[in-house]
Scaffold this motif. Structure first.
Motif, PDB file in Angstrom:
ATOM      1  N   ASN A 152     139.492   3.890  -0.387  1.00  0.00           N
ATOM      2  CA  ASN A 152     139.074   5.251   0.106  1.00  0.00           C
ATOM      3  C   ASN A 152     138.469   6.322  -0.534  1.00  0.00           C
ATOM      4  O   ASN A 152     137.888   7.440  -0.380  1.00  0.00           O
ATOM      5  CB  ASN A 152     140.426   5.892   0.463  1.00  0.00           C
ATOM      6  N   ASP A 153     138.324   5.916  -1.815  1.00  0.00           N
ATOM      7  CA  ASP A 153     137.283   6.532  -2.755  1.00  0.00           C
ATOM      8  C   ASP A 153     135.838   6.421  -2.807  1.00  0.00           C
ATOM      9  O   ASP A 153     135.062   6.865  -3.396  1.00  0.00           O
ATOM     10  CB  ASP A 153     137.962   6.503  -4.083  1.00  0.00           C
ATOM     11  N   ASN A 154     135.410   5.800  -1.603  1.00  0.00           N
ATOM     12  CA  ASN A 154     134.096   5.480  -1.293  1.00  0.00           C
ATOM     13  C   ASN A 154     133.459   4.431  -2.437  1.00  0.00           C
ATOM     14  O   ASN A 154     132.185   4.195  -2.710  1.00  0.00           O
ATOM     15  CB  ASN A 154     133.229   6.538  -1.371  1.00  0.00           C
ATOM     16  N   LYS A 163     130.092   0.086  -7.704  1.00  0.00           N
ATOM     17  CA  LYS A 163     128.927   0.857  -6.674  1.00  0.00           C
ATOM     18  C   LYS A 163     129.508   1.915  -6.080  1.00  0.00           C
ATOM     19  O   LYS A 163     130.782   1.984  -5.312  1.00  0.00           O
ATOM     20  CB  LYS A 163     128.655  -0.298  -5.652  1.00  0.00           C
ATOM     21  N   ARG A 164     128.805   3.034  -6.195  1.00  0.00           N
ATOM     22  CA  ARG A 164     129.179   4.205  -5.461  1.00  0.00           C
ATOM     23  C   ARG A 164     128.191   4.780  -4.387  1.00  0.00           C
ATOM     24  O   ARG A 164     128.022   5.724  -4.270  1.00  0.00           O
ATOM     25  CB  ARG A 164     129.390   5.253  -6.396  1.00  0.00           C
ATOM     26  N   ASN A 165     127.610   3.689  -3.771  1.00  0.00           N
ATOM     27  CA  ASN A 165     126.477   4.030  -2.812  1.00  0.00           C
ATOM     28  C   ASN A 165     127.008   4.490  -1.432  1.00  0.00           C
ATOM     29  O   ASN A 165     126.370   5.252  -0.640  1.00  0.00           O
ATOM     30  CB  ASN A 165     125.417   2.886  -2.457  1.00  0.00           C
ATOM     31  N   GLY A 196     130.637  -2.338   4.015  1.00  0.00           N
ATOM     32  CA  GLY A 196     130.351  -1.375   5.182  1.00  0.00           C
ATOM     33  C   GLY A 196     131.074  -0.118   5.166  1.00  0.00           C
ATOM     34  O   GLY A 196     132.513  -0.264   4.656  1.00  0.00           O
ATOM     35  N   GLY A 197     130.779   0.982   5.298  1.00  0.00           N
ATOM     36  CA  GLY A 197     131.209   2.453   4.938  1.00  0.00           C
ATOM     37  C   GLY A 197     132.137   2.860   6.359  1.00  0.00           C
ATOM     38  O   GLY A 197     131.718   2.149   7.232  1.00  0.00           O
ATOM     39  N   GLY A 198     132.860   3.759   6.353  1.00  0.00           N
ATOM     40  CA  GLY A 198     133.484   4.619   7.342  1.00  0.00           C
ATOM     41  C   GLY A 198     132.463   5.391   8.238  1.00  0.00           C
ATOM     42  O   GLY A 198     131.372   5.336   8.146  1.00  0.00           O
TER      43      GLY A 198
END
Length: 571
Positions: free
Chosen positions: A393-395, A419-421, A442-444
């Motif tokens: 949840n910290d991306n 990775k923090r993209n 995949g992101g939220g």
């Protein structure tokens, strides 16, 4: 027989001479004087318009001379405009000629006459206008219809002031004190614009919810599917299972499909199994009282099932005997994700830690990974067991080295790649089965982007922006394609080609709510999806190679007898 007397017709006098034209001003001037001519005959004393001799001057008045050859009785009476008067002016032949020509000599007799300077001018005729095809526009104020058009009542800023000289100065003063407006000052005036908000909270919230309202088009209806010419994918599922009580939580992982063709699903506080070959439903067990099941995952051989509990415990179940083998404690909050690597069961906790549990040992904790600042909601071991990928949840996406080795109590590992993209929570994590070095994440909602990484070099190879939040990822074992499930606003299932990232197919509104979970069957052709609408749907999205058609046929025949109505209830 008597007849009414006829009125004798007037004698029409014939004139051989032409009329002399005179101007109206000259005629008016001549009418104010009496013209006297030399006496040739005695005037008509019977003419009532001739004054008596006692009012005359020394020159004797004479009437209009009578033409020779006419009897006196037929002559018309003299015009009153030409009656003689005292002090008359002798009309000579030269004066008559000048009068007829309209010439006025300076200093002459005609210049001493009163000339009318304002002649009669007839009134102008009213202009006749044709009627218009449309009625004339009403120019009155539509809000104040009784407004006086002669006096513009539009208020100006210069006049919007309080009038202290009104009928009630005391009331005006009290009104000014109550409203805080000083006398003789403008009520409305221009000021500097208000300062901008010191916090960007509102703008950040708008950016967060923007994807929810940016529903893309391109599909004629909300329940239709799109695909290219070479692929035809049905927009209707093959099976639908009823899953009452399933939790609508993005961070949980409540579906798992084993290699033995058994589907596990967590419904609130209970765990169920659905056997695809027979269609039987088995109630495996319940969570402790007051808690709920937060994650499930099958072991590689399909013989055991790991169950994560909302209170932090991890349970181990034997599917053959349908008994709970042990409960492993230690986590402080819910266990949102699980992943197996042989006899190691890894669990992701809400506090950001990842624990490795050796299910063979009494002291089950054999390692801890601390690389997330937020809840770990995505966790997946690579098939060879060398690498472990996690999303939080910290991306952040972390790739860990899977070679645990001998560890001592308190030993903590560090991530191989970080990775923090992504700009939102990363729950969707999937390893490519035909190219082990590829990892997809995949992101939220605020990210909605798929990144594909090369875990050997740590490079990002591809990125794909999707229309909504990404909740899960599945690679096809037979084709160079991958599947994504999405939440609001599309609630879609999408298939993409690799490495072109072209959209192969899309099923819009696959569920009535956001699609939160997915699992791929052992045959690699059927994908099951779960959503907050309490339904599980099975989609046949890929073709089975020839050597694997027999297994797919067995799967289809095994479930056909138990799904006559197309809906099964898991209770």
């Amino acid at each position: 027989m008597s007849y009414a007397p006829k009125t004798p017709a007037r004698h029409q006098r014939s004139r051989s001479e032409a009329k002399t034209p005179l101007t109206p001003s000259l005629i008016t001037g001549l009418n104010s004087f009496s013209l006297a001519t030399p006496a040739k005959s005695r005037g008509d004393t019977t003419n009532p318009f001739i004054s008596s001799s006692k009012h005359m001057s020394s020159s004797r008045p004479v009437g209009r001379p009578v033409s020779s050859g006419r009897p006196k009785s037929c002559s018309r009476p003299s015009s009153p405009a030409k009656r003689p008067s005292s002090g008359g002016i002798n009309v000579t032949h030269t004066l008559q000629r000048q009068a007829s020509a309209g010439v006025i000599r300076k200093g002459g007799i005609e210049s001493r006459m009163d000339v009318v300077t304002r002649d009669y001018v007839p009134p102008p005729k009213p202009e006749v206008r044709r009627s218009k095809s449309q009625p004339s526009r009403d120019t009155r104020d539509r809000f104040i219809t009784t407004r006086d058009t002669t006096e513009d009542l539009t208020a100006k800023l210069d006049f919007l002031t309080l009038n202290p000289q009104g009928a009630s100065p005391g009331h005006t003063a009290r009104l000014a004190a109550a409203t805080g407006v000083s006398l003789n000052s403008r009520v409305l005036s221009y000021h500097e614009p208000p300062p901008s908000a010191s916090s960007d909270l509102l703008s950040e919230q708008r950016e967060l919810v923007r994807p929810l309202y940016a529903r893309p088009g391109s599909l004629p209806t909300s329940t239709s599917s799109s695909s290219n010419k070479s692929r035809k994918i049905s927009s209707q599922p093959e099976r639908v299972l009823d899953a009452p009580g399933i939790l609508d939580d993005f961070y949980l992982n409540l579906l798992s499909w084993s290699s033995l063709n058994v589907l596990a699903v967590a419904l609130e506080g209970s765990t169920y199994m659905w056997k695809a070959e027979s269609g039987d439903v088995v109630h495996l067990g319940d969570a402790p009282e007051g808690s709920y099941v937060s994650s499930v995952d099958f072991s590689n051989d399909g013989q055991f099932l790991g169950v994560g509990i909302g209170s932090g415990e991890v349970e181990l179940w034997d599917l053959e005997t349908q008994t709970k083998l042990r409960t492993m404690t230690g986590h402080s909050t819910q266990v949102a994700c699980l992943s197996w690597n042989k006899h190691i069961l890894s669990s992701g906790c809400g506090d950001g830690s990842i624990w490795h549990h050796d299910v063979r040992l009494a002291r089950h904790k054999v390692g801890e990974l601390t690389g997330h600042q937020g809840e770990v909601c995505g966790l997946k071991w690579r098939e060879d067991g060398e690498l472990l990928a996690s999303g939080g949840n910290d991306n952040v996406v972390n790739v860990w080295d899977g070679r645990i080795g001998d560890v001592a109590p308190g030993t903590r590992g560090t991530a191989r790649w970080t990775k923090r993209n992504h700009t939102a929570a990363v729950k969707a994590i999937a390893w490519c089965p035909w190219q082990p070095s590829l990892l997809a994440s995949g992101g939220g909602t605020n990210d909605a982007t798929v990144h594909i990484w090369n875990t050997t070099t740590g490079a990002r190879l591809h990125s794909l922006v999707t229309p909504s939040q990404i909740t899960s990822l599945q690679w096809s074992p037979h084709k160079k394609e991958f599947l994504t499930t999405h939440g609001y606003p599309t609630n879609a299932v999408m298939i993409h080609a690799y490495p072109s990232l072209e959209r192969v197919a899309e099923i819009r509104d696959a569920h009535d709510s956001r699609v939160l979970w997915s699992a791929i069957g052992p045959g690699g052709d059927v994908v099951v999806t779960g959503a907050g609408d309490e339904n599980l749907k099975f989609w046949r999205v890929w073709d089975v190679p020839k050597e694997r058609k027999s297994k797919a046929k067995e799967f289809k025949e095994g479930g056909r007898g138990s799904t006559k109505s197309g809906i099964l209830a898991i209770r």
